[in-house]
Design an enzyme around this catalytic site. Structure first.
Site, PDB file in Angstrom:
ATOM      1  N   ASN A   1      -4.586   2.192 -13.688  1.00  0.00           N
ATOM      2  CA  ASN A   1      -3.670   1.273 -12.997  1.00  0.00           C
ATOM      3  C   ASN A   1      -2.250   1.811 -13.087  1.00  0.00           C
ATOM      4  O   ASN A   1      -1.914   2.515 -14.046  1.00  0.00           O
ATOM      5  CB  ASN A   1      -3.737  -0.099 -13.685  1.00  0.00           C
ATOM      6  CG  ASN A   1      -2.814  -1.118 -13.033  1.00  0.00           C
ATOM      7  OD1 ASN A   1      -2.729  -1.194 -11.808  1.00  0.00           O
ATOM      8  ND2 ASN A   1      -2.120  -1.901 -13.845  1.00  0.00           N
TER       9      ASN A   1
ATOM     10  N   GLY B   1       0.776  -1.247   0.000  1.00  0.00           N
ATOM     11  CA  GLY B   1       0.000   0.000   0.000  1.00  0.00           C
ATOM     12  C   GLY B   1       0.802   1.289   0.000  1.00  0.00           C
ATOM     13  O   GLY B   1       0.279   2.340   0.368  1.00  0.00           O
ATOM     14  N   SER B   2       2.072   1.248  -0.438  1.00  0.00           N
ATOM     15  CA  SER B   2       2.834   2.510  -0.452  1.00  0.00           C
ATOM     16  C   SER B   2       2.236   3.491  -1.468  1.00  0.00           C
ATOM     17  O   SER B   2       2.187   4.694  -1.215  1.00  0.00           O
ATOM     18  CB  SER B   2       4.317   2.259  -0.726  1.00  0.00           C
ATOM     19  OG  SER B   2       4.521   1.786  -2.043  1.00  0.00           O
ATOM     20  N   ASN B   3       1.744   2.992  -2.587  1.00  0.00           N
ATOM     21  CA  ASN B   3       1.087   3.889  -3.559  1.00  0.00           C
ATOM     22  C   ASN B   3      -0.247   4.399  -3.009  1.00  0.00           C
ATOM     23  O   ASN B   3      -0.585   5.573  -3.197  1.00  0.00           O
ATOM     24  CB  ASN B   3       0.887   3.188  -4.904  1.00  0.00           C
ATOM     25  CG  ASN B   3       2.167   3.172  -5.706  1.00  0.00           C
ATOM     26  OD1 ASN B   3       2.575   4.182  -6.259  1.00  0.00           O
ATOM     27  ND2 ASN B   3       2.836   2.021  -5.736  1.00  0.00           N
TER      28      ASN B   3
ATOM     29  N   HIS C   1       1.724   0.403 -13.149  1.00  0.00           N
ATOM     30  CA  HIS C   1       2.447  -0.852 -13.352  1.00  0.00           C
ATOM     31  C   HIS C   1       3.954  -0.578 -13.331  1.00  0.00           C
ATOM     32  O   HIS C   1       4.419   0.379 -13.965  1.00  0.00           O
ATOM     33  CB  HIS C   1       2.040  -1.476 -14.692  1.00  0.00           C
ATOM     34  CG  HIS C   1       2.676  -2.808 -14.897  1.00  0.00           C
ATOM     35  ND1 HIS C   1       2.259  -3.937 -14.214  1.00  0.00           N
ATOM     36  CD2 HIS C   1       3.736  -3.188 -15.658  1.00  0.00           C
ATOM     37  CE1 HIS C   1       3.035  -4.949 -14.564  1.00  0.00           C
ATOM     38  NE2 HIS C   1       3.934  -4.535 -15.428  1.00  0.00           N
TER      39      HIS C   1
ATOM     40  N   MET D   1      -3.705  -6.888  -7.401  1.00  0.00           N
ATOM     41  CA  MET D   1      -3.082  -7.949  -8.191  1.00  0.00           C
ATOM     42  C   MET D   1      -4.096  -8.891  -8.841  1.00  0.00           C
ATOM     43  O   MET D   1      -3.798 -10.051  -9.079  1.00  0.00           O
ATOM     44  CB  MET D   1      -2.074  -8.719  -7.323  1.00  0.00           C
ATOM     45  CG  MET D   1      -1.007  -7.828  -6.717  1.00  0.00           C
ATOM     46  SD  MET D   1      -0.215  -6.687  -7.893  1.00  0.00           S
ATOM     47  CE  MET D   1       1.187  -7.668  -8.358  1.00  0.00           C
TER      48      MET D   1
HETATM   49  C1  GAR Z   1       3.622  -1.384  -7.276  1.00  0.00           C
HETATM   50  O1  GAR Z   1       4.948  -1.469  -7.738  1.00  0.00           O
HETATM   51  C2  GAR Z   1       2.645  -1.459  -8.433  1.00  0.00           C
HETATM   52  O2  GAR Z   1       3.117  -0.823  -9.585  1.00  0.00           O
HETATM   53  C3  GAR Z   1       2.545  -2.947  -8.631  1.00  0.00           C
HETATM   54  O3  GAR Z   1       2.490  -3.473  -7.341  1.00  0.00           O
HETATM   55  C4  GAR Z   1       3.270  -2.641  -6.484  1.00  0.00           C
HETATM   56  C5  GAR Z   1       2.447  -2.322  -5.258  1.00  0.00           C
HETATM   57  O4  GAR Z   1       3.198  -1.635  -4.296  1.00  0.00           O
HETATM   58  N1  GAR Z   1       1.395  -3.286  -9.401  1.00  0.00           N
HETATM   59  C6  GAR Z   1       1.376  -4.267 -10.301  1.00  0.00           C
HETATM   60  O5  GAR Z   1       2.316  -4.995 -10.522  1.00  0.00           O
HETATM   61  C7  GAR Z   1       0.043  -4.432 -11.033  1.00  0.00           C
HETATM   62  N2  GAR Z   1       0.222  -5.200 -12.211  1.00  0.00           N
HETATM   63  P1  GAR Z   1       2.469  -0.894  -3.092  1.00  0.00           P
HETATM   64  O6  GAR Z   1       1.469  -1.916  -2.502  1.00  0.00           O
HETATM   65  O7  GAR Z   1       3.529  -0.568  -2.115  1.00  0.00           O
HETATM   66  O8  GAR Z   1       1.756   0.295  -3.628  1.00  0.00           O
END
Ligand code: GAR
Length: 188
Positions: A106, A11-13, A108, A89
């Protein structure tokens, strides 16, 4: 504009977006986190920002069709206008796609169309590439395949480990996502 974020893990994003919404750097209100993993750390982050969170698994719902239906009901109850996926995911199914066409974005961790799917950062590093990147795109029925909104390259350095490269890709995501989402929502 009532916005939901879907996430599955750390969940950092989610957190950088929640901060940007609260600081009014993004137009609209972040009103919902949906998470498909009840133990995910993103749920702890949502508590800090007092964002309503709903979490259930495909298994609990008795299959993908019922899971999608339950999410669609939730989105309707909460009057959600727009969805940002942030480390969610799973593929969004046809029911939600039909209701939110052009309204789901999204992020990526690769320069699409290179490295769609899982382990994108790891695969770019293993292939000996000199750069990878970050892509923000609208979603369609495929895996990481919808129309691209914004992309940035991230250099892969000779001494990068998976950890250092992941850090650099995530830092790029955290700069890009609030800025790009603000631009998208400003126009609506
Ligand atoms: C992020 O790097 C995002 O781009 C990726 O999962 C990570 C989640 O990090 N998403 C995908 O690969 C989707 N296909 P986060 O939970 O720290 O935000």
């Amino acid at each position: 504009m009532r916005v939901a974020i879907f996430a599955s893990g750390n969940g950092s994003n989610f957190e950088v977006l929640a901060q940007a919404f609260q600081a009014k750097k993004i137009a609209g209100n972040l009103v919902l986190l949906f998470c498909d993993h009840p133990d995910a750390y993103v749920i702890e982050r949502a508590k800090k920002y007092k964002i309503k969170t709903v979490s259930f698994t495909v298994k609990e719902c008795g299959g993908k069709g019922l899971y999608e239906k339950k999410i669609a009901q939730l989105l309707e109850q909460e009057n959600i206008d727009f969805i940002a996926l942030a480390g969610y995911m799973r593929v969004i199914g046809p029911l939600i796609l039909s209701k939110y066409e052009g309204k789901i974005v999204n992020i990526h961790p690769a320069y699409l169309p290179e490295y769609p799917g899982l382990h994108s950062i790891e695969r770019a590093l293993a292939d000996g590439k000199q750069k990878t990147g970050v892509t923000i795109h609208y979603i369609d029925s495929g895996v990481d395949s919808g129309p691209i909104i914004a992309q940035e390259h991230v250099a892969i350095l000779a001494d990068d480990t998976l950890e250092t490269l992941e850090q650099r890709v995530h830092a790029c995501e955290h700069r890009m996502y609030p800025r790009v989402l603000a631009q998208i929502l400003e126009k609506r």
